[in-house]
Design a protein around this motif. Structure first.
Motif, short mmCIF file in Angstrom:
data_model
loop_
_atom_site.label_atom_id
_atom_site.label_comp_id
_atom_site.label_asym_id
_atom_site.label_seq_id
_atom_site.Cartn_x
_atom_site.Cartn_y
_atom_site.Cartn_z
N PHE A 2 0.86 -1.37 0.00
CA PHE A 2 0.05 0.24 0.02
C PHE A 2 0.90 1.32 0.00
O PHE A 2 2.00 1.35 1.00
CB PHE A 2 -0.90 -0.07 1.30
CG PHE A 2 -1.73 1.23 1.46
CD1 PHE A 2 -2.86 1.34 0.83
CD2 PHE A 2 -1.29 1.97 2.50
CE1 PHE A 2 -3.41 2.62 1.14
CE2 PHE A 2 -2.03 3.33 2.68
CZ PHE A 2 -3.14 3.71 2.09
N ARG A 3 0.50 2.08 -0.81
CA ARG A 3 1.36 3.33 -1.11
C ARG A 3 0.45 4.41 -0.82
O ARG A 3 -0.59 4.51 -1.31
CB ARG A 3 2.31 3.48 -2.32
CG ARG A 3 3.41 2.39 -2.56
CD ARG A 3 3.83 2.58 -3.77
NE ARG A 3 4.97 1.44 -4.04
CZ ARG A 3 4.86 0.21 -4.35
NH1 ARG A 3 3.59 -0.32 -4.69
NH2 ARG A 3 5.84 -0.41 -4.61
N GLN A 4 0.95 5.42 0.10
CA GLN A 4 0.15 6.46 0.18
C GLN A 4 0.98 7.91 0.44
O GLN A 4 2.02 7.73 1.03
CB GLN A 4 -0.85 6.59 1.35
CG GLN A 4 -1.86 7.66 1.63
CD GLN A 4 -2.85 7.23 2.52
OE1 GLN A 4 -2.25 7.30 3.77
NE2 GLN A 4 -3.98 7.21 2.28
N ARG A 12 2.24 10.91 2.44
CA ARG A 12 2.20 11.42 3.68
C ARG A 12 2.90 12.70 3.90
O ARG A 12 3.96 12.85 2.91
CB ARG A 12 2.38 10.36 4.70
CG ARG A 12 1.63 9.07 4.63
CD ARG A 12 0.47 9.36 5.41
NE ARG A 12 -0.68 8.10 5.40
CZ ARG A 12 -0.78 7.26 6.21
NH1 ARG A 12 0.09 7.53 7.37
NH2 ARG A 12 -1.34 6.20 6.15
N ARG A 59 -0.12 -4.11 2.32
CA ARG A 59 -1.82 -4.05 2.16
C ARG A 59 -2.46 -4.98 3.21
O ARG A 59 -2.11 -5.93 3.42
CB ARG A 59 -2.32 -4.56 0.82
CG ARG A 59 -2.16 -3.25 -0.11
CD ARG A 59 -2.71 -3.95 -1.51
NE ARG A 59 -3.88 -4.21 -1.38
CZ ARG A 59 -4.74 -4.81 -2.23
NH1 ARG A 59 -4.32 -5.62 -3.17
NH2 ARG A 59 -6.12 -5.22 -2.32
N PRO A 84 -1.55 12.06 6.73
CA PRO A 84 -2.04 12.44 5.31
C PRO A 84 -1.58 14.02 5.23
O PRO A 84 -1.71 14.93 6.18
CB PRO A 84 -3.41 12.19 5.42
CG PRO A 84 -3.61 11.11 6.06
CD PRO A 84 -2.86 11.55 7.10
#
Length: 197
Positions: free
Chosen positions: A43-45, A47, A61, A109
């Motif tokens: 999972f990549r997000q 931040r 994930r 985030p």
């Protein structure tokens, strides 16, 4: 000395050793995620890093893709990985890249930044971390206001190796017991809506 050189050196050495030691387990987890959830395994997000600079956070994930809230998309495997923080292991790569530290406020985030008070915003004056003062106090079970205050306290205090080692140990113990993986009534943590301070 630890502030200028030691903390980064400690991060590099410890992260490299942990990646080497955990490599077989990480490969097994990656295979389990691939079989249970398909691709991608990670999972990549985006931040907020130090001074709010964006970076790509890496995690295994734990949820199915698609619509629905976190509780509906969370898998049994995902709950297990989150409970003992195994899903966070890929962030050791973020540490090697210099985007994170082993110890610091958890990266949040980017859209949270405008919601912080001036004091809460001080948390981004240091690198975000895998473990931190708020995590050692109870992980996701710590309410947002208390969590952000603890982050600010960590950021404003001079870095000390002894403190970072204590926090790493306390977070490891919490993760091993599975305590605090989720806020009461939530699959993970509720969204931080706005500053109420």
């Amino acid at each position: 000395m630890y502030r200028r050189f030691g903390k980064r050196g400690f991060d590099l050495l410890a992260a490299a050793l942990l990646i080497a030691a955990l490599a077989p387990a990480m490969a097994a987890v990656a295979l389990a995620v691939r079989l249970a959830l398909g691709r991608p395994v990670l999972f990549r997000q985006v931040r907020a890093g130090r001074h709010g600079a964006p970076f790509i956070l890496l995690k295994f994930r734990t949820m199915r893709e698609g619509a629905g809230d976190d509780a509906a998309r969370m898998t049994r495997l995902g709950r297990g990985l989150r409970a003992i923080a195994i899903d966070e292991w890929p962030q050791l790569v973020n540490v090697l890249r210099g985007e994170m530290s082993l110890v610091g406020p958890r990266p949040l985030p980017l859209d949270y930044l405008p919601r912080f008070s001036a004091r809460q915003a001080s948390r981004v004056s240091v690198l975000p971390g895998l473990a931190g003062l708020a995590q050692a106090a109870g992980r996701n079970a710590v309410p947002w206001e208390a969590r952000l205050e603890l982050d600010a306290r960590y950021a404003e205090a001079p870095p000390r190796l002894s403190r970072d080692l204590r926090l790493l140990l306390r977070c490891a113990v919490l993760a091993a017991t599975g305590r605090g993986a989720a806020a009461p009534g939530h699959a993970t943590m509720p969204t931080f809506e706005k500053n109420r301070a």
